[in-house]
Design a protein around this motif. Structure first.
Motif, PDB file in Angstrom:
ATOM      1  N   GLY A 139      14.566  64.195 -51.186  1.00 57.23           N
ATOM      2  CA  GLY A 139      13.326  64.283 -50.991  1.00 57.23           C
ATOM      3  C   GLY A 139      12.501  65.689 -51.524  1.00 57.23           C
ATOM      4  N   SER A 140      11.151  65.857 -51.319  1.00 50.90           N
ATOM      5  CA  SER A 140      10.473  66.970 -51.456  1.00 50.90           C
ATOM      6  C   SER A 140       9.369  67.168 -50.205  1.00 50.90           C
ATOM      7  CB  SER A 140       9.797  66.655 -52.798  1.00 50.90           C
ATOM      8  OG  SER A 140       9.062  65.498 -52.686  1.00 50.90           O
ATOM      9  N   GLU A 141       8.744  68.432 -50.602  1.00 53.58           N
ATOM     10  CA  GLU A 141       7.879  68.470 -49.510  1.00 53.58           C
ATOM     11  C   GLU A 141       6.363  67.989 -50.121  1.00 53.58           C
ATOM     12  OE1 GLU A 141       8.259  72.698 -49.127  1.00 53.58           O
ATOM     13  OE2 GLU A 141       9.936  72.634 -47.880  1.00 53.58           O
ATOM     14  N   ARG A 142       5.640  67.547 -49.349  1.00 50.97           N
ATOM     15  CA  ARG A 142       4.027  67.128 -49.633  1.00 50.97           C
ATOM     16  C   ARG A 142       3.077  67.718 -48.781  1.00 50.97           C
ATOM     17  NH1 ARG A 142       7.479  63.033 -50.296  1.00 50.97           N
ATOM     18  NH2 ARG A 142       7.778  62.105 -52.664  1.00 50.97           N
ATOM     19  N   ALA A 143       2.023  67.775 -49.543  1.00 45.94           N
ATOM     20  CA  ALA A 143       0.759  68.284 -48.688  1.00 45.94           C
ATOM     21  C   ALA A 143      -0.397  67.465 -49.432  1.00 45.94           C
ATOM     22  CB  ALA A 143       0.466  69.824 -49.172  1.00 45.94           C
ATOM     23  N   VAL A 144      -1.362  67.158 -48.503  1.00 49.67           N
ATOM     24  CA  VAL A 144      -2.496  66.146 -48.651  1.00 49.67           C
ATOM     25  C   VAL A 144      -3.634  66.861 -48.617  1.00 49.67           C
ATOM     26  CG1 VAL A 144      -3.480  64.023 -48.199  1.00 49.67           C
ATOM     27  CG2 VAL A 144      -0.983  64.087 -47.832  1.00 49.67           C
ATOM     28  N   TYR A 145      -4.591  66.450 -49.681  1.00 54.06           N
ATOM     29  CA  TYR A 145      -5.929  67.205 -49.775  1.00 54.06           C
ATOM     30  C   TYR A 145      -7.098  65.982 -49.967  1.00 54.06           C
ATOM     31  CZ  TYR A 145      -9.838  69.785 -52.167  1.00 54.06           C
ATOM     32  OH  TYR A 145     -10.953  70.433 -52.410  1.00 54.06           O
ATOM     33  N   LEU A 198     -13.246  61.817 -58.894  1.00 47.32           N
ATOM     34  CA  LEU A 198     -12.420  61.630 -59.918  1.00 47.32           C
ATOM     35  C   LEU A 198     -12.782  62.661 -61.007  1.00 47.32           C
ATOM     36  CD1 LEU A 198     -10.341  59.942 -61.251  1.00 47.32           C
ATOM     37  CD2 LEU A 198     -11.813  58.285 -62.048  1.00 47.32           C
ATOM     38  N   GLY A 199     -14.211  62.840 -61.238  1.00 45.11           N
ATOM     39  CA  GLY A 199     -14.385  63.718 -62.271  1.00 45.11           C
ATOM     40  C   GLY A 199     -13.981  65.230 -61.797  1.00 45.11           C
ATOM     41  N   ASP A 200     -13.968  65.916 -60.480  1.00 45.91           N
ATOM     42  CA  ASP A 200     -13.591  66.880 -59.833  1.00 45.91           C
ATOM     43  C   ASP A 200     -11.957  66.993 -60.440  1.00 45.91           C
ATOM     44  OD1 ASP A 200     -16.180  67.569 -59.359  1.00 45.91           O
ATOM     45  OD2 ASP A 200     -15.622  67.076 -56.941  1.00 45.91           O
ATOM     46  N   ILE A 204       5.635  71.151 -60.208  1.00 45.38           N
ATOM     47  CA  ILE A 204       4.721  70.774 -58.911  1.00 45.38           C
ATOM     48  C   ILE A 204       3.788  69.582 -59.614  1.00 45.38           C
ATOM     49  CG2 ILE A 204       2.728  71.454 -57.346  1.00 45.38           C
ATOM     50  CD1 ILE A 204       5.385  73.017 -57.249  1.00 45.38           C
ATOM     51  N   SER A 205       3.957  68.349 -58.931  1.00 49.70           N
ATOM     52  CA  SER A 205       3.078  67.342 -59.090  1.00 49.70           C
ATOM     53  C   SER A 205       1.994  66.806 -58.569  1.00 49.70           C
ATOM     54  CB  SER A 205       4.115  66.025 -59.225  1.00 49.70           C
ATOM     55  OG  SER A 205       4.565  65.844 -57.850  1.00 49.70           O
ATOM     56  N   VAL A 206       0.806  66.954 -58.778  1.00 53.78           N
ATOM     57  CA  VAL A 206      -0.239  66.597 -58.264  1.00 53.78           C
ATOM     58  C   VAL A 206      -0.950  65.357 -58.468  1.00 53.78           C
ATOM     59  CG1 VAL A 206      -2.615  67.703 -57.737  1.00 53.78           C
ATOM     60  CG2 VAL A 206      -0.747  69.246 -58.240  1.00 53.78           C
ATOM     61  N   VAL A 207      -0.934  64.286 -57.489  1.00 53.46           N
ATOM     62  CA  VAL A 207      -1.516  63.118 -57.725  1.00 53.46           C
ATOM     63  C   VAL A 207      -2.521  62.693 -57.329  1.00 53.46           C
ATOM     64  CG1 VAL A 207      -0.711  60.668 -57.617  1.00 53.46           C
ATOM     65  CG2 VAL A 207       1.070  62.092 -58.184  1.00 53.46           C
ATOM     66  N   GLY A 208      -3.667  62.303 -57.883  1.00 54.47           N
ATOM     67  CA  GLY A 208      -5.131  61.949 -57.342  1.00 54.47           C
ATOM     68  C   GLY A 208      -4.923  60.292 -57.115  1.00 54.47           C
ATOM     69  N   PHE A 209      -5.314  59.976 -55.947  1.00 49.48           N
ATOM     70  CA  PHE A 209      -5.325  58.395 -55.637  1.00 49.48           C
ATOM     71  C   PHE A 209      -6.688  58.263 -55.420  1.00 49.48           C
ATOM     72  CE2 PHE A 209      -1.086  59.641 -54.214  1.00 49.48           C
ATOM     73  CZ  PHE A 209      -0.221  58.752 -54.487  1.00 49.48           C
ATOM     74  N   ARG A 237      -6.198  57.954 -46.533  1.00 48.13           N
ATOM     75  CA  ARG A 237      -7.091  57.254 -47.182  1.00 48.13           C
ATOM     76  C   ARG A 237      -7.673  57.891 -48.701  1.00 48.13           C
ATOM     77  NH1 ARG A 237     -11.995  59.379 -47.018  1.00 48.13           N
ATOM     78  NH2 ARG A 237     -12.757  61.366 -45.810  1.00 48.13           N
ATOM     79  N   PRO A 238      -8.120  57.234 -49.697  1.00 52.24           N
ATOM     80  CA  PRO A 238      -8.797  57.566 -50.708  1.00 52.24           C
ATOM     81  C   PRO A 238     -10.130  58.319 -50.381  1.00 52.24           C
ATOM     82  CG  PRO A 238      -8.669  55.317 -50.853  1.00 52.24           C
ATOM     83  CD  PRO A 238      -7.809  55.616 -49.391  1.00 52.24           C
ATOM     84  N   PRO A 239     -10.605  59.273 -51.283  1.00 51.19           N
ATOM     85  CA  PRO A 239      -9.961  59.754 -52.722  1.00 51.19           C
ATOM     86  C   PRO A 239      -9.216  60.856 -51.716  1.00 51.19           C
ATOM     87  CG  PRO A 239     -11.962  60.509 -52.317  1.00 51.19           C
ATOM     88  CD  PRO A 239     -11.849  59.348 -51.302  1.00 51.19           C
TER      89      PRO A 239
END
Length: 171
Positions: A135-141, A73-75, A57-62, A112-114
């Motif tokens: 491909g893969s499945e994605r979810a956005v937070y 970013l601290g969180d 599982i990859s979790v990428v913060g933008f 949009r970020p963050p």
């Protein structure tokens, strides 16, 4: 076999909960020796990171403005440190505005970020779970809009709602 990992300066041990194969254990040890957050500084590095090929599982913060988004970013950094011992979750961060814009416009990953984008292996009725499919499945937070914690969100979005029981999904 049972494998525990202990970092210097920490009182507790982390239990390895991954599959018991040489490749999986080596990946786990490489992860433990790497920084908690992977710095993703190009479009290709993000694409490579999110399609690792090891059912992770990859979790990428933008984040595009580190001054305005310092709290978020601290969180994310705090989450990444707590997730680091986990064998199956790999946090990464994008701070370059041009790279982040590419994933809004060209890829359509988030609005949009963050924001944080979670990528997990896709489930296919014929092939089971894994990266061998397209491909893969994605979810956005969206970090400044969500009420639930990032840890809880990642945990609830890491597993597909329906999957097949195989040696990879149920070791």
């Amino acid at each position: 076999p049972c494998l525990f990992w202990k970092d210097r300066g920490r009182a507790q041990y982390d239990y390895y909960d991954g599959t018991h194969s040489t490749a999986s254990i080596v990946r786990y040890l490489e992860k433990q020796l790497s920084p908690p957050i992977a710095e993703l500084d190009s479009i290709q590095s993000v694409l490579d990171f999110t399609s690792r090929g090891d059912n992770a599982i990859s979790v990428v913060g933008f984040f595009t403005d580190s001054d305005m988004q310092a709290e978020e970013l601290g969180d994310f950094a705090s989450y990444a440190s707590s997730a680091h011992p986990s064998s199956g979750v790999y946090p990464g961060v994008v701070t370059d505005p041009a790279v982040a814009r590419h994933f809004i416009k060209a890829e359509g990953w988030y609005d949009r970020p963050p924001s944080v984008v979670l990528s997990r292996p896709a489930v296919d009725a014929n092939l089971g779970q894994g990266w061998e499919q397209e491909g893969s499945e994605r979810a956005v937070y969206v970090l400044d809009e969500e009420d639930e914690s990032l840890e809880k969100w990642v945990s609830s979005n890491s597993l597909p709602l329906v999957t097949f029981l195989t040696s990879q999904t149920f070791p």
